[in-house]
Write a protein that holds these residues in place. Structure first.
Motif, PDB file in Angstrom:
ATOM      1  N   PHE A   1    -102.073  -1.594 -27.481  1.00 43.21           N
ATOM      2  CA  PHE A   1    -102.460  -0.274 -27.983  1.00 43.21           C
ATOM      3  C   PHE A   1    -102.543  -0.283 -29.514  1.00 43.21           C
ATOM      4  CE2 PHE A   1    -100.997   3.923 -29.529  1.00 43.21           C
ATOM      5  CZ  PHE A   1    -101.992   4.739 -29.015  1.00 43.21           C
ATOM      6  N   TYR A   2    -101.577  -0.957 -30.142  1.00 45.97           N
ATOM      7  CA  TYR A   2    -101.532  -0.964 -31.614  1.00 45.97           C
ATOM      8  C   TYR A   2    -102.587  -1.913 -32.190  1.00 45.97           C
ATOM      9  CZ  TYR A   2     -99.505  -0.493 -36.251  1.00 45.97           C
ATOM     10  OH  TYR A   2     -99.318  -0.218 -37.587  1.00 45.97           O
ATOM     11  N   PHE A   3    -102.746  -3.094 -31.594  1.00 50.60           N
ATOM     12  CA  PHE A   3    -103.804  -3.998 -32.062  1.00 50.60           C
ATOM     13  C   PHE A   3    -105.178  -3.338 -31.950  1.00 50.60           C
ATOM     14  CE2 PHE A   3    -100.820  -7.672 -31.686  1.00 50.60           C
ATOM     15  CZ  PHE A   3    -101.064  -8.228 -32.929  1.00 50.60           C
ATOM     16  N   GLU A   4    -105.342  -2.495 -30.932  1.00 50.05           N
ATOM     17  CA  GLU A   4    -106.631  -1.794 -30.780  1.00 50.05           C
ATOM     18  C   GLU A   4    -106.917  -0.872 -31.953  1.00 50.05           C
ATOM     19  OE1 GLU A   4    -106.300  -0.151 -26.854  1.00 50.05           O
ATOM     20  OE2 GLU A   4    -106.989  -2.036 -25.906  1.00 50.05           O
ATOM     21  N   GLN A   5    -105.860  -0.344 -32.596  1.00 52.47           N
ATOM     22  CA  GLN A   5    -106.078   0.474 -33.799  1.00 52.47           C
ATOM     23  C   GLN A   5    -106.765  -0.371 -34.879  1.00 52.47           C
ATOM     24  OE1 GLN A   5    -104.944   3.773 -33.407  1.00 52.47           O
ATOM     25  NE2 GLN A   5    -104.272   3.011 -31.411  1.00 52.47           N
ATOM     26  N   GLY A   6    -106.332  -1.620 -34.989  1.00 48.81           N
ATOM     27  CA  GLY A   6    -106.935  -2.520 -35.978  1.00 48.81           C
ATOM     28  C   GLY A   6    -108.365  -2.886 -35.627  1.00 48.81           C
ATOM     29  N   MET A   7    -108.598  -3.190 -34.341  1.00 50.93           N
ATOM     30  CA  MET A   7    -109.967  -3.527 -33.901  1.00 50.93           C
ATOM     31  C   MET A   7    -110.903  -2.347 -34.134  1.00 50.93           C
ATOM     32  SD  MET A   7    -109.342  -5.313 -30.212  1.00 50.93           S
ATOM     33  CE  MET A   7    -107.751  -5.977 -29.840  1.00 50.93           C
ATOM     34  N   ASN A   8    -110.428  -1.128 -33.796  1.00 49.51           N
ATOM     35  CA  ASN A   8    -111.258   0.064 -33.965  1.00 49.51           C
ATOM     36  C   ASN A   8    -111.549   0.327 -35.438  1.00 49.51           C
ATOM     37  OD1 ASN A   8    -111.142   0.356 -31.200  1.00 49.51           O
ATOM     38  ND2 ASN A   8    -109.565   1.934 -31.223  1.00 49.51           N
TER      39      ASN A   8
END
Length: 269
Positions: free
Chosen positions: A192-199
């Motif tokens: 969930f947190y890594f997705e913040q970076g990808m987004n």
């Protein structure tokens, strides 16, 4: 390194902050790691970069300002830390948190109801930490029918210039042991947190490399999400990492060396 010349394109970089850009010193700005400022400037000019940190105690603004004072020109809008993400999660899920956090991040929780809490949010492990505060969190959790603890990161330890320091993951494990609470980590290595970076980069995971000093959380977490993970031998890195079950896509002495290797290879790894 072997196999780099025919590697895949690297279109964006996620950088950990503590132990990669600077080393922390208690109650001070800390000290910049050699050539990290040059590496950041280079990435801003030649690639895309965001800064994905488990920094629990400070607002994005103050994280950016600290780095700027150290001569590392990071833009505030490129900094991602757990507190605003946790606050947004609480809003979306109608959670009423008991806040065990530093004053610096309270602004993110403005307007969120904290009366009769149905979860505990924990991010403080240094200056405001005490037995009374963790015991208060314990008492709130043990009285809940379905106790939920949300942590800002799940680290075992972090590295300061004066030595390693126990981190939030260890205290979360203590609260889980004593209350049987569910622990939700909003921080690396959670997807969930890594997705913040990808987004934030607006890219697919296979286009991105994550650079960190924590083998399991930064490198292993990124690889689990489909990114490539680079281990730097700064911050909390220690030689026994090389015997652990995670194999970095690249290991470099520092951020600058990692960036230079990838750039010299035509932004491929």
């Amino acid at each position: 390194p072997k196999g780099m010349s025919n590697g895949r394109a690297v279109n964006g970089f996620l950088l950990d902050i503590t132990g990669v850009l600077y080393n922390s010193i208690y109650k001070s700005d800390g000290v910049a790691i050699a050539k990290s400022a040059e590496a950041v400037d280079f990435l801003y000019q030649h690639s895309k970069v965001k800064f994905l940190s488990n920094a629990k105690g400070n607002s994005n603004r103050n994280v950016a300002r600290r780095l700027q004072r150290l001569g590392i020109n990071v833009r505030e809008e490129d900094v991602i830390t757990p507190a605003p993400v946790v606050a947004q999660y609480c809003r979306e899920n109608k959670l009423r948190p008991h806040l065990f956090v530093r004053d610096d991040v309270l602004e993110y929780f403005d307007g969120i109801d904290t009366s009769s809490p149905n979860c505990v949010v924990m991010g403080e492990v240094e200056e405001g930490f005490s037995f009374d505060r963790i015991n208060r969190a314990f008492r709130i959790l043990i009285d809940m029918p379905k106790p939920l603890l949300i942590t800002m990161g799940n680290g075992k330890f972090f590295q300061r210039v004066d030595g390693p320091c126990i981190d939030v993951g260890a205290f979360a494990a203590a609260l889980k042991f004593s209350t049987n609470c569910e622990v939700l980590n909003i921080g690396k290595p959670s997807r969930f947190y890594f997705e913040q970076g990808m987004n934030a980069l607006g890219m697919k995971p296979e286009e991105i490399v994550m650079v960190g000093d924590d083998l399991m959380s930064d490198v292993g977490g990124a690889q689990t999400c489909g990114m490539r993970g680079i281990q730097v031998r700064t911050g909390k890195w220690r030689p026994d990492f090389e015997k652990m079950p995670v194999t970095p896509d690249l290991t470099a002495d520092c951020l600058y060396d990692a960036v230079k290797l990838i750039a010299d290879n035509g932004f491929r790894l």
